[in-house]
Design a protein around this motif. Structure first.
Motif, mmCIF file in Angstrom:
data_model
loop_
_atom_site.group_PDB
_atom_site.id
_atom_site.type_symbol
_atom_site.label_atom_id
_atom_site.label_comp_id
_atom_site.label_asym_id
_atom_site.label_seq_id
_atom_site.Cartn_x
_atom_site.Cartn_y
_atom_site.Cartn_z
ATOM 1 N N LYS A 1 53.901 18.598 -61.394
ATOM 2 C CA LYS A 1 54.390 19.976 -61.427
ATOM 3 C C LYS A 1 53.765 20.801 -62.552
ATOM 4 O O LYS A 1 53.865 22.029 -62.554
ATOM 5 N N PRO B 1 56.205 13.205 -60.019
ATOM 6 C CA PRO B 1 56.444 14.641 -59.804
ATOM 7 C C PRO B 1 56.566 15.437 -61.099
ATOM 8 O O PRO B 1 56.197 16.609 -61.141
ATOM 9 N N GLU B 2 57.073 14.809 -62.156
ATOM 10 C CA GLU B 2 57.201 15.499 -63.434
ATOM 11 C C GLU B 2 55.841 15.845 -64.022
ATOM 12 O O GLU B 2 55.704 16.839 -64.742
ATOM 13 N N LYS C 1 48.793 23.662 -61.273
ATOM 14 C CA LYS C 1 48.822 24.681 -60.202
ATOM 15 C C LYS C 1 47.795 24.305 -59.153
ATOM 16 O O LYS C 1 46.651 24.766 -59.179
#
Length: 331
Positions: A322, A318-319, A325
């Motif tokens: 994110k 997830p890091e 876009k």
């Protein structure tokens, strides 16, 4: 013994991986990054812990000769990767591609020549245009089908002219479509992966029929290092996996690896102008095999799946995800 090496475009996707590999090999690396008001060194800000702080950075712009002179001074070798690479944006801002890719390359050439450095100039398979014969050998005609490709043809020829005119120790390295962790979402594999993960298999793409020869970033970096060690001056060398796959088949393969059902839709905004779409790219890598003793570790369909799995694993964090876009198309 370690060499002192300058890397332009070190803040980018391939450049950051190359910088890490050179540091691990015991070289003294000077990383040239693009100046910006955020005080960011791009992907080098997120480099591996064993590499962090083990290289020098110089912030600037290859369009400025004085910065290039400073970055290359005292270096035995130069890896020139700095470039504008997004094809869609080259339709909107072609002059910027000439200024960065052609004039910027001229500045790096001038600096490397003045310093007596051996230089790797990074090209692209896009300079070949749609394959007239396959697999594509280095002798294939150059047929630029986008302003980006035209700027890279100009940069390649500028580099080779310095070898012919000034006996400069340089060569052209021509990677086919490189992919892997950290790649921009403007490239097709991160586009597919990020949408597949975030949108449960719902993916918007441009043309699905063109084929590409995808080269995992570890193979590209290994090939570049082999080039600077062994490539004859004045040569041009392809780096590719010698395996082609269509964009549509690629999307299906990625969705299988992610574990979702593919639902691919055509987005007209992502479709290139008809005369600009490169329909087929497939590398002949025999010269690299013979001259460099280089073999892609991620070749063929099984190699592609392994490379995609490693890339998906990185994007699944997830890091990392994110930073992208996924709901917005950026040219």
């Amino acid at each position: 013994m370690g060499k002192k090496i300058a890397v332009t475009g070190a803040d980018g996707f391939i450049g950051s991986h190359l910088t890490e590999a050179l540091v691990r090999a015991g070289h003294e690396v000077r990383a040239m990054t693009l100046y910006n008001s955020f005080n960011s060194d791009g992907w080098l800000d997120n480099c591996a812990p064993d590499v962090a702080g083990q290289f020098e950075t110089i912030s600037g712009d290859v369009r400025d000769l004085s910065t290039c002179m400073q970055a290359i001074q005292g270096c035995d070798m130069v890896f020139h990767l700095a470039a504008l690479i997004a094809i869609p944006y080259s339709y909107a801002a072609p002059r910027s591609y000439v200024e960065t890719n052609v004039i910027g390359t001229l500045n790096v050439l001038e600096a490397a020549r003045a310093n007596g450095s051996r230089m790797l100039h990074t090209s692209t398979s896009e300079v070949y245009g749609t394959a007239q014969s396959v697999p594509i050998h280095e002798s294939h005609p150059l047929e630029a089908q986008s302003p980006y490709a035209a700027s890279k043809v100009g940069a390649d020829q500028m580099a080779l002219s310095f070898h012919r005119s000034f006996d400069m120790d340089l060569f052209v390295c021509r990677p086919f479509n490189t992919y892997g962790p950290r790649q921009s979402a403007r490239a097709v594999i991160p586009t597919i992966i990020s949408q597949a993960i975030a949108n449960n298999g719902h993916i918007q793409l441009g043309a699905l029929t063109p084929t590409r020869d995808f080269n995992f970033v570890k193979d590209t970096v290994a090939g570049m290092i082999a080039c600077i060690e062994r490539a004859p001056a004045g040569s041009t060398i392809n780096l590719g996996s010698d395996y082609e796959i269509s964009i549509g088949e690629l999307a299906t393969e990625i969705c299988k690896l992610v574990g979702v059902e593919p639902n691919v839709q055509l987005d007209p905004a992502r479709v290139r102008p008809s005369g600009s779409e490169v329909e087929r790219l497939w590398a002949d890598n025999s010269r690299a095999r013979e001259l460099l003793n280089w073999t892609p570790g991620y070749g063929g369909v099984e190699g592609l799946r392994r490379g995609l799995s490693e890339t998906i694993e990185w994007f699944t964090n997830p890091e990392n995800l994110k930073l992208y876009k996924t709901g917005r198309y950026n040219v």
